[in-house]
Design an enzyme around this catalytic site. Structure first.
Site, mmCIF file in Angstrom:
data_model
loop_
_atom_site.group_PDB
_atom_site.id
_atom_site.type_symbol
_atom_site.label_atom_id
_atom_site.label_comp_id
_atom_site.label_asym_id
_atom_site.label_seq_id
_atom_site.Cartn_x
_atom_site.Cartn_y
_atom_site.Cartn_z
ATOM 1 N N THR A 87 20.833 -32.776 -5.731
ATOM 2 C CA THR A 87 20.321 -34.137 -5.522
ATOM 3 C C THR A 87 20.811 -34.769 -4.220
ATOM 4 O O THR A 87 20.318 -35.815 -3.810
ATOM 5 C CB THR A 87 20.757 -35.087 -6.676
ATOM 6 O OG1 THR A 87 22.180 -35.176 -6.653
ATOM 7 C CG2 THR A 87 20.282 -34.589 -8.019
ATOM 8 N N LYS A 88 21.783 -34.119 -3.583
ATOM 9 C CA LYS A 88 22.418 -34.755 -2.411
ATOM 10 C C LYS A 88 21.428 -35.101 -1.292
ATOM 11 O O LYS A 88 21.483 -36.210 -0.733
ATOM 12 C CB LYS A 88 23.549 -33.856 -1.890
ATOM 13 C CG LYS A 88 24.485 -34.546 -0.917
ATOM 14 C CD LYS A 88 25.399 -35.566 -1.574
ATOM 15 C CE LYS A 88 26.720 -34.927 -1.888
ATOM 16 N NZ LYS A 88 27.597 -35.686 -2.741
ATOM 17 N N GLY A 138 -16.252 -25.083 15.504
ATOM 18 C CA GLY A 138 -15.256 -24.796 16.531
ATOM 19 C C GLY A 138 -15.687 -25.288 17.890
ATOM 20 O O GLY A 138 -16.793 -25.811 18.060
ATOM 21 N N CYS A 150 -21.960 -26.365 11.998
ATOM 22 C CA CYS A 150 -21.790 -26.918 13.342
ATOM 23 C C CYS A 150 -21.849 -25.823 14.402
ATOM 24 O O CYS A 150 -22.929 -25.329 14.679
ATOM 25 C CB CYS A 150 -20.541 -27.778 13.406
ATOM 26 S SG CYS A 150 -20.708 -29.062 14.660
ATOM 27 N N HIS A 187 -21.409 -31.577 9.207
ATOM 28 C CA HIS A 187 -20.301 -30.979 8.446
ATOM 29 C C HIS A 187 -20.419 -31.355 6.967
ATOM 30 O O HIS A 187 -19.839 -32.361 6.545
ATOM 31 C CB HIS A 187 -18.961 -31.501 8.977
ATOM 32 C CG HIS A 187 -18.601 -30.958 10.318
ATOM 33 N ND1 HIS A 187 -17.808 -29.851 10.487
ATOM 34 C CD2 HIS A 187 -18.940 -31.370 11.563
ATOM 35 C CE1 HIS A 187 -17.667 -29.598 11.768
ATOM 36 N NE2 HIS A 187 -18.340 -30.520 12.448
ATOM 37 N N GLU A 240 -18.982 -30.120 4.476
ATOM 38 C CA GLU A 240 -17.709 -30.017 3.749
ATOM 39 C C GLU A 240 -16.988 -31.358 3.645
ATOM 40 O O GLU A 240 -16.197 -31.580 2.725
ATOM 41 C CB GLU A 240 -16.807 -28.963 4.422
ATOM 42 C CG GLU A 240 -16.180 -29.339 5.776
ATOM 43 C CD GLU A 240 -17.100 -29.091 6.978
ATOM 44 O OE1 GLU A 240 -18.323 -28.993 6.784
ATOM 45 O OE2 GLU A 240 -16.581 -29.041 8.120
HETATM 46 N N1 GLN Z 1 -18.489 -27.188 20.048
HETATM 47 C C1 GLN Z 1 -19.713 -27.588 19.443
HETATM 48 C C2 GLN Z 1 -20.180 -28.941 19.950
HETATM 49 O O1 GLN Z 1 -19.410 -29.702 20.442
HETATM 50 C C3 GLN Z 1 -19.605 -27.590 17.924
HETATM 51 C C4 GLN Z 1 -18.605 -28.529 17.389
HETATM 52 C C5 GLN Z 1 -18.189 -28.272 15.970
HETATM 53 O O2 GLN Z 1 -18.334 -27.142 15.480
HETATM 54 N N2 GLN Z 1 -17.637 -29.261 15.294
HETATM 55 O O3 GLN Z 1 -21.337 -29.279 19.840
#
Ligand code: GLN
Length: 548
Positions: free
Chosen positions: A189-190, A358, A385, A511, A513
């Site tokens: 607990t320290k 990406g 994307c 996106h 997600e």
């Molecule tokens: N690099 C790409 C763009 O800017 C896709 C971006 C992403 O995948 N969020 O359009």
């Protein structure tokens, strides 16, 4: 009057303040309270939009286009309510506001200082979401660990707020670690005692201790912590490691975190928590009858948090299908080293392939080549994307026969810019907050996979990108089978593409997600999991036939 709860962290980072805050919020919400959560991050970037995913994990985007900390994703996934710009504040933003005011002459004649100017701005921001009485409770998670130099202005603001708002309206939860020493077979607990002392140095007495631990904490330990940290025994809460982050609210319920908070804040307890939907989800999550393995082609695979929302959306989309979704990282740069046969052999082992979002050139050819394999071999494919942009480029090169087709993000002078900047992005030189960000409307094509999955024709999804599909190629691609099944009604920009005649080939410029929650799993993830299950069954059938 809105009540304020603060969650601070001690001993180490990564104890899961976001999950504890979200779990408490979930329990309070389930009891009928209106709750929101915000995160204060002590770094100097104005927002995490300019941070590399290796530094910070995924950058989460809200409907109103804020680029935020990934904890906001947890808040939305748990509470099923959207967050906004106001839910994430950084030291950079605080200073920017104060310095802009100084330049406008708002403090004319005065010396501008951390105390009171920075702390006043922190206090104003903390209370922003509470001002129009939209919420009964605002939970504020303070990033960092108590003892960090950067945290000091936040702790001072918290101390002042506590004083100004009074004990019944403001409460501090301190999350700490109780390490287990294997050699001594003992929980210690320290470190927690020291961490509470550190907090006391700033003038803050925590009301509740939430103790992360790998082993149950005994009554003796609870009493010891209570005595040395000045908290009631009932306010020492055990947060033992859970099998899933979604199990934490139930653990906190058993530890009475919600009722402890309710009584300390003198809130009118409304009703027993309604966690029916949550428990149904957990039950399905824990008892899957099926399993699929999805390959995630991305370049930030070393860090799980880089694709946090994608992983969580698979948890949600898997659970409704009573299916465990195994997600295996495939490094897009490593893919580039494989010849076509090896790559096909690798990808064919999976029940479906997701090509991740990406930025930049690195690994992009690996993504494009992976998409060629899944397109030709009828493997279910989901592109997000950059994943969608790569799918369009692959189609251009290998189906439409446009040699050298590319995206101007990687080849600015390409003769065939399948993916390109729109005029409104062309003059943009500043990087912070200048992408196409936040929610945009999208019209779906009738009888498409997309409209089938969503069950409607009008949707809204969140974006974070600069480049777009170049509509000059739309008509010819559609004739060849790559259809734009989702289009922005105002600009005509292509938001979803899908391939006719393929078992499942759907890619989105947005996106999806980011909008998947426990109670509302994202339709495109649900549909993709279904397609992968179908693919797996087909494959198994074929294999059986071969054997017999
Ligand atoms: N690099 C790409 C763009 O800017 C896709 C971006 C992403 O995948 N969020 O359009």
């Amino acid at each position: 009057m809105t009540k304020y709860i603060f969650v601070t962290g001690g001993v180490t980072s990564s104890l899961g303040k976001g999950i504890i805050a979200a779990s408490l919020a979930k329990l309070l919400q389930a009891r009928g309270f209106k709750v929101t959560i915000q995160k204060f991050d002590p770094y100097l970037n104005v927002d995490p939009g300019t941070l590399n995913p290796y530094e910070h994990g995924e950058c989460y985007v809200t409907d109103d286009g804020a680029e935020t900390d990934l904890d906001l994703g947890h808040y939305e996934r748990f509470l099923n309510t959207p967050t906004s710009q106001a839910n994430n504040v950084t030291t950079g933003r605080i200073y920017q506001t104060v310095i802009n005011k100084e330049r406008s002459g708002d403090y004319l004649g005065k010396t501008v200082q951390v105390i009171p100017h920075i702390t006043d701005e922190i206090k104003r921001r903390v209370q922003l979401l509470g001002h129009n009485n939209e919420y009964d409770i605002v939970i504020t998670e303070l990033g960092g660990t108590v003892g960090d130099i950067e945290s000091l202005p936040y702790l001072e603001s918290l101390r002042q707020l506590r004083w100004e708002l009074g004990k019944d309206n403001c409460l501090v939860i301190h999350l700490t670690l109780i390490p287990y020493l294997n050699a001594a077979k003992e929980l210690k607990t320290k470190p927690t005692q020291h961490s509470v002392k550190e907090l006391l140095n700033t003038g803050i007495q925590p009301d509740v201790l939430v103790c992360r631990t790998e082993h149950p904490i005994t009554m003796d330990i609870r009493r010891k912590l209570a005595l040395f940290c000045n908290v009631d025994v009932g306010s020492v809460i055990e947060a033992i490691d859970a099998d899933s982050i979604y199990g934490v609210p139930i653990k906190m319920l058993k530890e009475n975190l919600d009722t402890t908070v309710i009584s300390k804040l003198r809130l009118q307890d409304k009703k027993e928590p309604d966690l029916k939907a949550w428990k149904t989800f957990l039950n399905k999550l824990r008892n899957p009858s099926k399993e699929i393995n999805i390959g995630l082609v991305g370049k930030y695979n070393e860090l799980q948090d880089a694709y946090k929302s994608i992983h969580e959306a698979f948890v949600h989309g898997g659970a409704v299908n009573e299916c465990k979704v195994q997600v295996t990282p495939i490094h897009s740069e490593k893919v580039e080293e494989l010849d076509n046969d090896r790559l096909a052999a690798l990808l064919s082992k999976f029940d479906g392939i997701l090509v991740a979002p990406g930025f930049g050139e690195r690994g992009i050819e690996g993504k494009i080549r992976s998409i060629k394999v899944v397109r030709e071999n009828n493997i279910p494919f989901f592109g997000i994307c950059l994943g969608m942009q790569c799918a369009a480029v692959e189609f251009a090169r290998n189906v439409a026969g446009i040699e050298g087709a590319s995206s101007t993000e990687v080849e600015p002078d390409t003769a065939n810019p399948i993916i390109d900047l729109m005029p409104d992005q062309k003059g943009v030189t500043k990087k912070g907050g200048t992408m196409r960000l936040g929610a945009y409307a999208c019209d779906l094509r009738r009888k498409s996979r997309a409209s089938g999955a969503y069950g409607k024709l009008k949707i809204s999804e969140r974006h974070r990108h600069r480049y777009e599909f170049n509509n000059a190629y739309k008509e010819s691609f559609e004739k060849l089978g790559l259809v734009a099944s989702g289009v922005n009604p105002d600009t005509g920009l292509v938001e979803i593409i899908e391939l006719k005649g393929h078992p499942y080939f759907v890619a989105t410029q947005f996106h999806p997600e980011l909008k998947s929650t426990v109670e509302n799993p994202h339709p495109l993830f649900v549909a993709f999991v279904e397609a992968c299950l179908e693919h797996k069954q087909q494959r198994q059938k074929l294999e059986m036939e071969k054997v017999s």
